[in-house]
Design a protein around this motif. Sequence first.
Motif, PDB file in Angstrom:
ATOM      1  N   UNK A  15       3.411  -3.117   4.555  1.00  0.00           N
ATOM      2  CA  UNK A  15       4.612  -2.262   5.177  1.00  0.00           C
ATOM      3  C   UNK A  15       5.437  -2.969   5.529  1.00  0.00           C
ATOM      4  N   UNK A  16       5.726  -4.242   6.387  1.00  0.00           N
ATOM      5  CA  UNK A  16       6.914  -4.015   7.305  1.00  0.00           C
ATOM      6  C   UNK A  16       7.461  -5.176   6.298  1.00  0.00           C
ATOM      7  N   UNK A  17       7.203  -5.541   5.298  1.00  0.00           N
ATOM      8  CA  UNK A  17       7.818  -6.367   4.148  1.00  0.00           C
ATOM      9  C   UNK A  17       8.749  -5.880   3.945  1.00  0.00           C
ATOM     10  N   UNK A  18      10.156  -6.692   3.402  1.00  0.00           N
ATOM     11  CA  UNK A  18      11.565  -5.847   2.616  1.00  0.00           C
ATOM     12  C   UNK A  18      11.361  -5.637   1.256  1.00  0.00           C
ATOM     13  N   UNK A  19      10.165  -6.031   1.241  1.00  0.00           N
ATOM     14  CA  UNK A  19      10.100  -5.640  -0.635  1.00  0.00           C
ATOM     15  C   UNK A  19       9.248  -4.593  -0.957  1.00  0.00           C
ATOM     16  N   UNK A  20       8.645  -3.726   0.242  1.00  0.00           N
ATOM     17  CA  UNK A  20       8.148  -2.088   0.986  1.00  0.00           C
ATOM     18  C   UNK A  20       9.149  -1.495   1.354  1.00  0.00           C
ATOM     19  N   UNK A  21      10.447  -1.495   2.183  1.00  0.00           N
ATOM     20  CA  UNK A  21      11.244  -1.347   2.846  1.00  0.00           C
ATOM     21  C   UNK A  21      11.546   0.114   1.119  1.00  0.00           C
ATOM     22  N   UNK A  22      11.943   0.022   0.684  1.00  0.00           N
ATOM     23  CA  UNK A  22      12.146   1.893  -0.324  1.00  0.00           C
ATOM     24  C   UNK A  22      11.479   1.691  -0.360  1.00  0.00           C
ATOM     25  N   UNK A  23       9.938   1.865  -0.528  1.00  0.00           N
ATOM     26  CA  UNK A  23       8.230   3.073  -0.305  1.00  0.00           C
ATOM     27  C   UNK A  23       8.367   3.690   1.459  1.00  0.00           C
ATOM     28  N   UNK A  24       8.645   3.043   2.667  1.00  0.00           N
ATOM     29  CA  UNK A  24       8.765   3.041   3.770  1.00  0.00           C
ATOM     30  C   UNK A  24       9.332   3.751   3.949  1.00  0.00           C
ATOM     31  N   UNK A  25      10.420   3.360   3.954  1.00  0.00           N
ATOM     32  CA  UNK A  25      12.296   4.190   3.947  1.00  0.00           C
ATOM     33  C   UNK A  25      11.785   5.653   3.549  1.00  0.00           C
ATOM     34  N   UNK A  26      11.419   5.978   2.704  1.00  0.00           N
ATOM     35  CA  UNK A  26      11.223   6.821   1.446  1.00  0.00           C
ATOM     36  C   UNK A  26      10.097   8.068   2.309  1.00  0.00           C
ATOM     37  N   UNK A  27       8.955   7.218   3.123  1.00  0.00           N
ATOM     38  CA  UNK A  27       7.816   8.577   3.182  1.00  0.00           C
ATOM     39  C   UNK A  27       7.940   9.175   3.945  1.00  0.00           C
ATOM     40  N   UNK A  28       9.046   9.519   5.158  1.00  0.00           N
ATOM     41  CA  UNK A  28       9.478  11.125   5.871  1.00  0.00           C
ATOM     42  C   UNK A  28      10.151  12.317   4.711  1.00  0.00           C
ATOM     43  N   UNK A  48       1.966   9.759  14.301  1.00  0.00           N
ATOM     44  CA  UNK A  48       3.270   9.175  13.560  1.00  0.00           C
ATOM     45  C   UNK A  48       3.510  10.134  12.443  1.00  0.00           C
ATOM     46  N   UNK A  49       2.770  10.730  11.537  1.00  0.00           N
ATOM     47  CA  UNK A  49       3.425  12.152  10.650  1.00  0.00           C
ATOM     48  C   UNK A  49       3.377  11.600   9.159  1.00  0.00           C
ATOM     49  N   UNK A  50       2.850  10.258   9.134  1.00  0.00           N
ATOM     50  CA  UNK A  50       1.988   9.474   7.708  1.00  0.00           C
ATOM     51  C   UNK A  50       1.100   8.973   7.315  1.00  0.00           C
ATOM     52  N   UNK A  51       0.029   8.945   6.933  1.00  0.00           N
ATOM     53  CA  UNK A  51      -1.366   8.426   6.440  1.00  0.00           C
ATOM     54  C   UNK A  51      -1.075   6.734   6.013  1.00  0.00           C
ATOM     55  N   UNK A  52      -0.136   6.423   6.723  1.00  0.00           N
ATOM     56  CA  UNK A  52      -0.117   4.603   6.095  1.00  0.00           C
ATOM     57  C   UNK A  52      -1.431   4.065   7.309  1.00  0.00           C
TER      58      UNK A  52
END
Length: 150
Positions: A15-28, A48-52
């Motif tokens: 989840x911390x990888x650059x490949x996942x950034x769009x996904x993670x940054x749009x969770x909220x 934290x407000x999500x379930x990851x």
Amino acid sequence: MHLAQLNIGKIRFNLESPEMADFVNNLDPINAIAEQSPGFIWRLKDESGDATNIEVENNPDIIVNMSVWESVESLKNFMFKTHHIDFLKRKKEWFLPLSEASYVLWWIPKGHIPTLQEAITKLDHLRENGESQDAFSFKSSYAKPEFENH
């Protein structure tokens, strides 16, 4: 009765990888759209407000989404008629295909909040027995049971 849903996915990258950034940054933002959608009742989240970070099946590469809705239609409206659809279309960028069902729907009494174990049991039931009133997918979307809990 209300509709519960569980959706699991096996991430392609950390989840911390650059490949996942769009996904993670749009969770909220996507979670905020869900919470403001007509028919939304509840969603699983941690402090934290999500379930990851909620571990599923003893596998840190599996992430979970679980929520409760007033109806199949309200869930579908959120999934397919909001900005969420743009991320659903990109699912293959972030998640590996699973060889068995990755989501399940089931009816719950109004006011009931399902546990993660209850949801996993429903997913296992669907995987082992196929579609039924107890555990189903959008393909069959079993009608809401006639009785209502008041």
